[in-house]
Design an enzyme around this catalytic site. Sequence first.
Site, PDB file in Angstrom:
ATOM      1  N   HIS A  53      -3.764   6.717   5.197  1.00 33.30           N
ATOM      2  CA  HIS A  53      -4.207   6.436   6.563  1.00 33.30           C
ATOM      3  C   HIS A  53      -5.200   5.274   6.542  1.00 33.30           C
ATOM      4  CE1 HIS A  53      -7.196   9.424   5.069  1.00 33.30           C
ATOM      5  NE2 HIS A  53      -8.046   8.568   5.613  1.00 33.30           N
ATOM      6  N   ALA A  54      -5.560   4.823   7.726  1.00 30.51           N
ATOM      7  CA  ALA A  54      -6.590   3.788   7.882  1.00 30.51           C
ATOM      8  C   ALA A  54      -7.544   4.238   8.973  1.00 30.51           C
ATOM      9  CB  ALA A  54      -5.961   2.451   8.263  1.00 30.51           C
TER      10      ALA A  54
END
Length: 136
Positions: A53-54
Amino acid sequence: MNTIDDCKLIELPRHSERSGSLTSIEGVKNIPFPIQRIFYLYDIPGGEARGGHAHKTCHQMLVAASGAFDVKIQDGKNERIFRLDRPYYGLHIPPGIWAEELNFSSGSICLVLASENFNEAEYWRCFEEYVGSRNG
């Protein structure tokens, strides 16, 4: 927008003597953001992956408190892999960088220092949406 070039390996202060070593971390003194949240990942089966994820606004620093693992970072165009295997090095991941932790050795502990408290709306969890937001 940050790129993978903005991700930095930071050497943390290490105090060693015959009886062992100690590393202390002070937000904004040793790392480039104030710490709001600390958590750690453990009991991860060898070879497993985490992350993927970011963050939109959160800075993070990852430390291999025990054992070793790889961190693959991407910015939608480029990617790089860091090997974390010493408890006195941390990888600073600024907002807008996709990160995945890979290849955990048995018994590894991944310590994470974050600039913000948990907020699900602050994540990109779909890589295609993440890349679209960077190119949009």
